[in-house]
Design a protein around this motif. Structure first.
Motif, mmCIF file in Angstrom:
data_model
loop_
_atom_site.group_PDB
_atom_site.id
_atom_site.type_symbol
_atom_site.label_atom_id
_atom_site.label_comp_id
_atom_site.label_asym_id
_atom_site.label_seq_id
_atom_site.Cartn_x
_atom_site.Cartn_y
_atom_site.Cartn_z
ATOM 1 N N GLU A 1 23.620 23.316 49.404
ATOM 2 C CA GLU A 1 22.383 24.053 49.667
ATOM 3 C C GLU A 1 22.091 24.158 51.170
ATOM 4 N N THR A 2 22.298 23.065 51.887
ATOM 5 C CA THR A 2 22.012 23.077 53.326
ATOM 6 C C THR A 2 23.252 23.321 54.172
ATOM 7 N N GLY A 3 24.433 23.143 53.589
ATOM 8 C CA GLY A 3 25.673 23.290 54.347
ATOM 9 C C GLY A 3 25.969 22.106 55.244
ATOM 10 N N SER A 4 25.172 21.058 55.145
ATOM 11 C CA SER A 4 25.373 19.875 55.975
ATOM 12 C C SER A 4 26.196 18.836 55.223
ATOM 13 N N PHE A 5 26.702 17.882 55.984
ATOM 14 C CA PHE A 5 27.446 16.773 55.396
ATOM 15 C C PHE A 5 26.528 15.549 55.402
ATOM 16 N N ASP A 6 26.164 15.092 54.218
ATOM 17 C CA ASP A 6 25.258 13.960 54.066
ATOM 18 C C ASP A 6 26.062 12.676 53.903
ATOM 19 N N ARG A 7 25.656 11.649 54.601
ATOM 20 C CA ARG A 7 26.409 10.391 54.578
ATOM 21 C C ARG A 7 26.057 9.578 53.335
ATOM 22 N N LEU A 8 27.106 9.141 52.609
ATOM 23 C CA LEU A 8 26.869 8.326 51.420
ATOM 24 C C LEU A 8 27.330 6.886 51.593
ATOM 25 N N SER A 9 28.120 6.606 52.651
ATOM 26 C CA SER A 9 28.510 5.219 52.914
ATOM 27 C C SER A 9 28.931 5.094 54.375
#
Length: 263
Positions: free
Chosen positions: A116-124
């Motif tokens: 949706e945002t095109g960003s890379f969200d950090r999960l770890s």
């Protein structure tokens, strides 16, 4: 006074010219040495971050997740994830980033692409706070790599990024590999680094400071020793210049100096 300065001007100019050439030569050698050292450190940094990228890819393949690595000349280009649903905060990913961080003596992060945002969200992440707790453990941190980030465009296009990336207001030398599904669509990324850029360049700064001090000391030695020996070397010429002046003014000359010299 003018005649005395006229006699001194030749050796004063000679000293100035000599010191000028010496200064240029010493400074040039120092700059060449520093440039060579900077190039060596830069090459070593790139070798280290490449090894970190390879280590991260190899470690990912050996996790419980079904991940394969696409490489070129041994360096990872993409990591293929058979099941994108694995991209969620979990102890397995925490163990993975800790393992990679320990291998490359830097930091490791895993990201998921937010469509949706095109960003890379950090999960770890292997980053920890002052108390030793993992930063944002079990929580997805949004827009860590967003538009404007140096690696965002490359990762969005499914290509790796190697270079400096901003972290907490500073720069780290990092290797970021895109995670793709079996169809080739980007679903996330793995990022590893080898430390802060300014720490990696500290050797250059230390060398520059030492070379500057050494260069100043050498020039000081040349200045005093050169002035001393040039003054002694030009003493006969100053004496002969005074003699010539006395003769030219018709003053009586009782003794002609330096007749025993053949130079």
């Amino acid at each position: 006074m003018k005649r005395r300065w006229g006699r001194r001007s030749l050796y004063v100019k000679s000293i100035a010219i000599l010191l000028g050439f010496v200064s240029v030569a010493v400074a040039s050698l120092a700059l060449i040495g520093l440039r060579g050292l900077a190039d060596i450190n830069e090459d070593n940094g790139m070798v280290r971050v490449d090894r970190a990228g390879r280590a991260a890819a190899e470690a990912a393949v050996w996790t419980d997740f079904d991940i394969t690595s696409e490489t070129a000349d041994g360096s990872p280009q993409r990591l293929v994830v058979s099941d994108p649903s694995i991209l969620t905060p979990s102890p397995q990913w925490d163990a993975y980033v800790d393992r990679v961080s320990g291998m490359n003596q830097g930091a490791a992060n895993v990201f998921i692409l937010n469509p949706e945002t095109g960003s890379f969200d950090r999960l770890s992440t292997s980053f920890r706070d002052e108390a030793g707790n993992r930063v944002g453990e079990g929580v997805v941190a949004p827009e860590v790599i967003a538009a404007g980030h140096p690696a965002h465009a490359a990762l969005s296009n499914g290509t790796r990024h190697i270079g400096e990336v901003p972290v907490k207001g500073r720069l780290r030398l990092a290797y970021l590999t895109p995670l793709v599904d079996t169809s080739g669509s980007v679903v996330g990324a793995v990022a590893v680094d080898v430390g802060w850029v300014d720490d990696l360049k500290r050797a250059n700064d230390d060398a520059a400071r030492k070379v500057t001090i050494a260069t100043g000391m050498l020039l000081g030695i040349f200045l005093f020793s050169g002035a001393y020996f040039m003054t002694r070397a030009f003493r006969p010429l100053r004496g002969l210049g005074k003699l010539a002046g006395d003769v030219g003014r018709g003053e009586p000359v009782d003794d002609i100096p330096y007749q025993e010299r053949h130079d």
